[in-house]
Design a protein around this motif. Sequence first.
Motif, short mmCIF file in Angstrom:
data_model
loop_
_atom_site.label_atom_id
_atom_site.label_comp_id
_atom_site.label_asym_id
_atom_site.label_seq_id
_atom_site.Cartn_x
_atom_site.Cartn_y
_atom_site.Cartn_z
N PHE A 189 0.82 -1.21 0.00
CA PHE A 189 0.00 0.00 0.00
C PHE A 189 0.86 1.27 0.00
O PHE A 189 0.39 2.34 -0.37
CB PHE A 189 -0.93 0.01 1.21
CG PHE A 189 -2.28 -0.60 0.95
CD1 PHE A 189 -3.15 -0.03 0.02
CD2 PHE A 189 -2.69 -1.74 1.62
CE1 PHE A 189 -4.40 -0.60 -0.22
CE2 PHE A 189 -3.93 -2.31 1.38
CZ PHE A 189 -4.79 -1.74 0.46
N GLN A 190 2.10 1.16 0.43
CA GLN A 190 2.99 2.32 0.47
C GLN A 190 3.46 2.69 -0.93
O GLN A 190 3.81 1.81 -1.73
CB GLN A 190 4.19 2.04 1.37
CG GLN A 190 3.83 1.68 2.80
CD GLN A 190 5.04 1.36 3.64
OE1 GLN A 190 6.15 1.81 3.35
NE2 GLN A 190 4.85 0.59 4.71
N GLY A 197 1.74 1.65 -4.96
CA GLY A 197 0.89 1.81 -3.80
C GLY A 197 -0.54 1.36 -4.03
O GLY A 197 -0.81 0.32 -4.65
N ASN A 198 -1.47 2.18 -3.55
CA ASN A 198 -2.89 1.86 -3.65
C ASN A 198 -3.38 1.85 -5.10
O ASN A 198 -4.40 1.25 -5.42
CB ASN A 198 -3.71 2.85 -2.83
CG ASN A 198 -5.17 2.47 -2.74
OD1 ASN A 198 -5.49 1.33 -2.45
ND2 ASN A 198 -6.05 3.42 -3.03
N ASN A 296 -4.42 -4.50 -7.19
CA ASN A 296 -3.93 -3.58 -6.17
C ASN A 296 -3.78 -4.35 -4.86
O ASN A 296 -4.23 -5.49 -4.75
CB ASN A 296 -4.85 -2.36 -6.02
CG ASN A 296 -6.25 -2.74 -5.60
OD1 ASN A 296 -6.46 -3.37 -4.56
ND2 ASN A 296 -7.23 -2.37 -6.41
N PRO A 297 -3.12 -3.75 -3.85
CA PRO A 297 -2.84 -4.50 -2.61
C PRO A 297 -4.07 -5.03 -1.89
O PRO A 297 -3.97 -5.98 -1.11
CB PRO A 297 -2.11 -3.46 -1.75
CG PRO A 297 -1.50 -2.51 -2.73
CD PRO A 297 -2.47 -2.43 -3.86
N ALA A 298 -5.24 -4.42 -2.13
CA ALA A 298 -6.45 -4.91 -1.47
C ALA A 298 -6.76 -6.34 -1.85
O ALA A 298 -7.46 -7.05 -1.11
CB ALA A 298 -7.63 -4.00 -1.82
#
Length: 391
Positions: A189-190, A197-198, A296-298
Motif C-alpha cells: 500500500f505504500q 501503492g494503492n 492492487n494491494p487490497a
Amino acid sequence: MTRTPFILRNPSVLVVLAGLAVFTVAVTLLSQAYGTGAVPTSMVKVLGKTLCLALAAVAMDLVWGYLGILSLGQMAFFALGGYMIGQWLMYARTEGIVAAQLAQGPIPATAQELQDAVTNQIFGVVGASELPLVWSFAHSLTLQLILVLAVPGLLALVFGWLAFRSRVNGVYLSILTQAMTLALALWLFQNDSGFRGNNGLSGLQNLPGLDHVDQATLSVWFLWASAAALALFYALAAWLVSGKFGSVVRAIRDDETRVRFLGYPVEGFKLVVFTLAAMITAVAGALYYPQAGIINPAEMMPIASIYLAVWVAIGGRGRLYGAVIGAVVVSLLSSWFTGGRAPSIHLPGYVVNWVDWWQVALGLSFVLVTLYAPKGIAGVFDLFGRRGDRA
C-alpha cells in the motif's frame, strides 16, 4: 505385472479433466469470437477467472485438506503472481505507447530517454522519477514468468522453513500466515514499495503486440490457458496425493507426532507441499489478473484468503474435485448476487438486497457446512459412490 496407469486408478481425475474439456469447448462454441455469441465476452472473462480461482482452491486443498494446515495467506501468493506478470504487461504496454509518441519528434529518442519517459508514465502518479529496483526485469517476459514462480515460491520456502522448524502448528500457524499476508499488503500500500501503492497495476487486459486482437478473442484465449493450467495442476496434485508421498502427508495431518516418531522428516514434507501450493496459486494469479485488468494491494488482504478457505470447506476439503466444485459454485453465485442480478426479497418493513446480504449468507453457509456437512458438496458424490458399491 503391468502397473495400472494413474488415470485408470483414479477415475475421478478423468471425470474432472473430461468435464473441463467439455466445458471449455462449449464456452468456445458459444463465445462471440469463435461461436454463436450466446455467451458475451464479459461472461467468458468471468468463467476464465473462475477457473483460476478453482486452481487456487486446489492448491489450498493441498495445504489444508491433505496436510492439515489452514493457511490464511494463500491469496498473498495469488496476488504476487499477478504482480509479477503485471509488471511486464504494464511496462511493455507503456513502452510501446511512449515509443510511438517519441518517434514523432524531430530527433530519435535515446534508450535512456525512452526508459525515463516510461518511468514517468508509470510512476508519475506516485511522484517517483526513477525505475524501482524491483522493476529491473520488467522488460523481459521470460524473466517475469520465472519470477511468477520464484518470488512466491521463495517467500513460501523461507516462511515455511522458519515456521515448521519451530514446530508452530494449529491456530498459531494460521495466525502467522494471516500476519504475513497483512504485512505484505500493508507494505504494498505504500507508494515507495515500487508497486504504485494503492493505485496498483492497471491496463493488464491489453497484451503488448496484440493490439489488433479484440477482447472477445483474448478472453477465449485466456479461458483456454486457464483451463489448461487447471487440468495440468489438478492432475499433478492428484498424482502427488495418490501415492506414498500422499499417504505420508495425510498421516502428518492425522497424527504428526506419530509420523515424526516413525522417522519421517515431517518438516520436509510440509515444506514441499506448502511451497508447491504457493507456486500453483501464483500461476492462478498470473492468469487471473490479465483477465481482471487491474491489481492492487487490497487483493491480498486476509479476507481474500478466508474466502478461499470457505470455498474449499463448502466444496469438501480433502477432495480435490470438492475444492474445484466449491470455488466454481461459490464464485459464480457471488458474481450473480453481487452483480445485482439476484431478485431482492421484500419482507414486511424491510427489503433484503443481496448485494448487501450475500456475505452474510456465505458466512452462514460456511457455519452450517462445518457443523452438519463436513464433507461439503463432495459428500453427495460419496453417497452415490457407496450406493454404486452396494449395487
